[in-house]
Design a protein around this motif. Structure first.
Motif, mmCIF file in Angstrom:
data_model
loop_
_atom_site.group_PDB
_atom_site.id
_atom_site.type_symbol
_atom_site.label_atom_id
_atom_site.label_comp_id
_atom_site.label_asym_id
_atom_site.label_seq_id
_atom_site.Cartn_x
_atom_site.Cartn_y
_atom_site.Cartn_z
ATOM 1 N N ASN A 150 0.636 -1.173 -0.039
ATOM 2 C CA ASN A 150 0.057 0.055 0.086
ATOM 3 C C ASN A 150 0.953 1.186 -0.012
ATOM 4 O OD1 ASN A 150 -2.160 1.531 0.065
ATOM 5 N ND2 ASN A 150 -2.090 1.656 2.364
ATOM 6 N N ILE A 151 0.900 2.003 -0.999
ATOM 7 C CA ILE A 151 1.423 3.281 -1.075
ATOM 8 C C ILE A 151 0.541 4.485 -0.521
ATOM 9 C CG2 ILE A 151 2.811 4.952 -2.532
ATOM 10 C CD1 ILE A 151 2.812 2.566 -4.521
ATOM 11 N N VAL A 152 0.871 5.221 0.467
ATOM 12 C CA VAL A 152 0.382 6.130 1.015
ATOM 13 C C VAL A 152 1.018 7.681 0.406
ATOM 14 C CG1 VAL A 152 -0.270 7.582 3.017
ATOM 15 C CG2 VAL A 152 -0.049 5.035 3.160
ATOM 16 N N TYR A 153 0.085 8.377 -0.336
ATOM 17 C CA TYR A 153 0.409 9.597 -0.805
ATOM 18 C C TYR A 153 0.050 10.683 -0.031
ATOM 19 C CZ TYR A 153 0.503 6.785 -5.028
ATOM 20 O OH TYR A 153 0.680 5.688 -6.074
ATOM 21 N N ASP A 154 -0.720 10.581 0.621
ATOM 22 C CA ASP A 154 -0.976 11.693 1.899
ATOM 23 C C ASP A 154 -2.203 11.386 2.893
ATOM 24 O OD1 ASP A 154 -3.647 13.465 1.462
ATOM 25 O OD2 ASP A 154 -2.773 13.687 -0.501
ATOM 26 N N ASP A 155 -2.352 11.721 3.895
ATOM 27 C CA ASP A 155 -3.447 11.489 4.816
ATOM 28 C C ASP A 155 -4.313 12.515 5.282
ATOM 29 O OD1 ASP A 155 -1.250 12.498 6.424
ATOM 30 O OD2 ASP A 155 -1.137 10.594 7.500
ATOM 31 N N ALA A 156 -4.168 13.611 4.593
ATOM 32 C CA ALA A 156 -4.958 14.660 5.077
ATOM 33 C C ALA A 156 -5.984 15.167 4.028
ATOM 34 C CB ALA A 156 -4.096 15.943 5.127
ATOM 35 N N PHE A 157 -7.111 15.699 4.609
ATOM 36 C CA PHE A 157 -8.226 16.291 3.733
ATOM 37 C C PHE A 157 -7.657 17.243 2.981
ATOM 38 C CE2 PHE A 157 -12.242 18.100 2.347
ATOM 39 C CZ PHE A 157 -13.060 16.898 2.249
ATOM 40 N N ASN A 158 -7.062 17.312 1.819
ATOM 41 C CA ASN A 158 -6.669 18.506 1.189
ATOM 42 C C ASN A 158 -7.210 18.875 -0.042
ATOM 43 O OD1 ASN A 158 -5.376 16.255 0.227
ATOM 44 N ND2 ASN A 158 -3.524 16.632 1.155
ATOM 45 N N TRP A 159 -6.542 19.326 -1.240
ATOM 46 C CA TRP A 159 -6.571 19.618 -2.617
ATOM 47 C C TRP A 159 -7.475 18.544 -3.345
ATOM 48 C CZ3 TRP A 159 -8.059 23.535 -4.675
ATOM 49 C CH2 TRP A 159 -7.927 24.893 -4.537
ATOM 50 N N ASN A 160 -7.060 17.244 -3.095
ATOM 51 C CA ASN A 160 -7.820 16.136 -4.096
ATOM 52 C C ASN A 160 -9.114 16.202 -3.608
ATOM 53 O OD1 ASN A 160 -6.906 15.067 -1.927
ATOM 54 N ND2 ASN A 160 -6.146 12.999 -2.649
ATOM 55 N N GLU A 161 -9.250 16.050 -2.382
ATOM 56 C CA GLU A 161 -10.706 16.025 -1.514
ATOM 57 C C GLU A 161 -11.470 16.904 -2.176
ATOM 58 O OE1 GLU A 161 -8.065 15.149 0.200
ATOM 59 O OE2 GLU A 161 -8.333 13.031 0.772
ATOM 60 N N TRP A 162 -10.815 18.263 -1.995
ATOM 61 C CA TRP A 162 -11.652 19.588 -2.440
ATOM 62 C C TRP A 162 -11.933 19.590 -3.888
ATOM 63 C CZ3 TRP A 162 -14.471 21.973 0.952
ATOM 64 C CH2 TRP A 162 -14.092 22.048 2.351
ATOM 65 N N THR A 163 -11.049 19.117 -4.702
ATOM 66 C CA THR A 163 -11.451 19.185 -6.007
ATOM 67 C C THR A 163 -12.496 18.325 -6.289
ATOM 68 O OG1 THR A 163 -8.878 19.471 -6.259
ATOM 69 C CG2 THR A 163 -10.347 18.774 -8.437
ATOM 70 N N VAL A 164 -12.602 16.872 -5.947
ATOM 71 C CA VAL A 164 -13.532 16.281 -5.991
ATOM 72 C C VAL A 164 -15.052 16.796 -5.571
ATOM 73 C CG1 VAL A 164 -14.648 14.067 -5.408
ATOM 74 C CG2 VAL A 164 -12.419 13.964 -5.812
#
Lengths: 126, 165
Positions: free
Chosen positions: B3-17
């Motif tokens: 499992n690769i973890v890229y980040d674990d925060a609620f940030n730009w990718n979630e906001w963009t979605v």
């Protein structure tokens, strides 16, 4: 069509959750095996369920409705076990009992979606 | 499977979605209703199912060309993120009808090409914001033929289901 789309969503997520998130199923790492699994997941299962739902709702007798439901259930179960037998997938925590529960749930979801869909646009189906 | 973890925060990718979903569904509610319930539901679901089909075929092992979301593992937010494809499928057919493309057949080629370009641009935005993480030599241009196929097939399906006499 809506039934086909909804069952695809359920089946795709079920397989990916089992493979990727919970590691309960392990696909054999070869592209041809993977392709066989994808064809089964996206085409074979959906077509079986689509035929089932069409026959189910055009049959009036209760006994026949049970018959076609059981036939579909065993077809899907046989399909999933064939994937195992042909070494396309391996169960690493997943069991045939979970599979039976999932197939039952999938048939239920299919019937429910079809029931709702037939009420859209005053009974005209897609 | 690692499992690769890229980040674990609620940030730009979630906001963009969330922003894409909000804009998409706001547009659907604001635009005048053009379709029956079944046409609407089919076009909303089509984008979601095709997105799931392709991502869950070429983005998991053994092919594994990219990861979606914060981790290579499939997470709940990844499942939710497929909702962003729903308004796209609907607006694609809505605009197709609005521009009266069923009677201007040659413009359809340009229409599909333009939407495929938009798809590639949005995917590139997805790379920048961390929605997609390419692996094993994949790049954005490879998605272009997939968009061409998906969009052409949606038009075909729309005609096959709802326009046949």
């Amino acid at each position: 069509m809506i039934v086909l789309l909804v069952t695809s969503i359920v089946e795709i997520n079920k397989l990916t959750l089992n493979i990727s998130t919970f590691s309960l199923i392990k696909p054999i790492v070869s592209n041809s095996h993977w392709l066989a699994l994808v064809v089964y997941r996206d085409i074979t299962m959906s077509v079986i369920l689509l035929i089932f739902v069409n026959v189910y709702f055009t049959t009036k007798e209760k006994g026949r409705k049970w018959g076609i439901s059981l036939l579909t259930f065993f077809l899907l179960l046989a399909g999933s076990q064939m994937l195992r037998a042909l070494n396309i997938i391996q169960y690493t925590g997943w069991t045939i009992y979970y599979e039976i529960l999932c197939i039952g749930a999938l048939i239920g979801i299919t019937l429910l979606t079809a029931r709702i869909t037939t009420r859209l646009d005053g009974g005209k189906t897609t | 499977m690692t499992n690769i973890v890229y980040d674990d925060a609620f940030n730009w990718n979630e906001w963009t979605v969330l922003i894409i979903i909000s804009i998409g569904f706001t547009l659907i509610f604001l635009l005048p209703k053009k379709f029956s319930s079944s046409v609407t539901v089919v076009n909303l679901l089509y984008g979601v199912v095709i997105g799931l089909m392709f991502d869950h075929t070429i983005a998991i092992e053994p092919i594994d060309f990219y990861d979606v979301g914060d981790e290579s593992k499939y997470q709940f937010f990844d499942l939710f993120s497929y909702t962003m494809y729903a308004p796209v499928g609907y607006l694609y057919i809505y605009l197709y009808e609005q521009l009266q493309l069923p009677v201007k057949k040659y413009w359809l080629i340009l229409y599909i090409l333009l939407w495929s370009l938009v798809g590639v641009c949005v995917e590139w935005l997805g790379i920048l914001t961390g929605i997609f993480h390419y692996k094993n030599g994949y790049n954005t241009t490879y998605s272009f033929p997939i968009y061409l196929f998906v969009q052409a097939s949606q038009i075909w399906l729309y005609h096959y289901l709802f326009k046949r006499k």
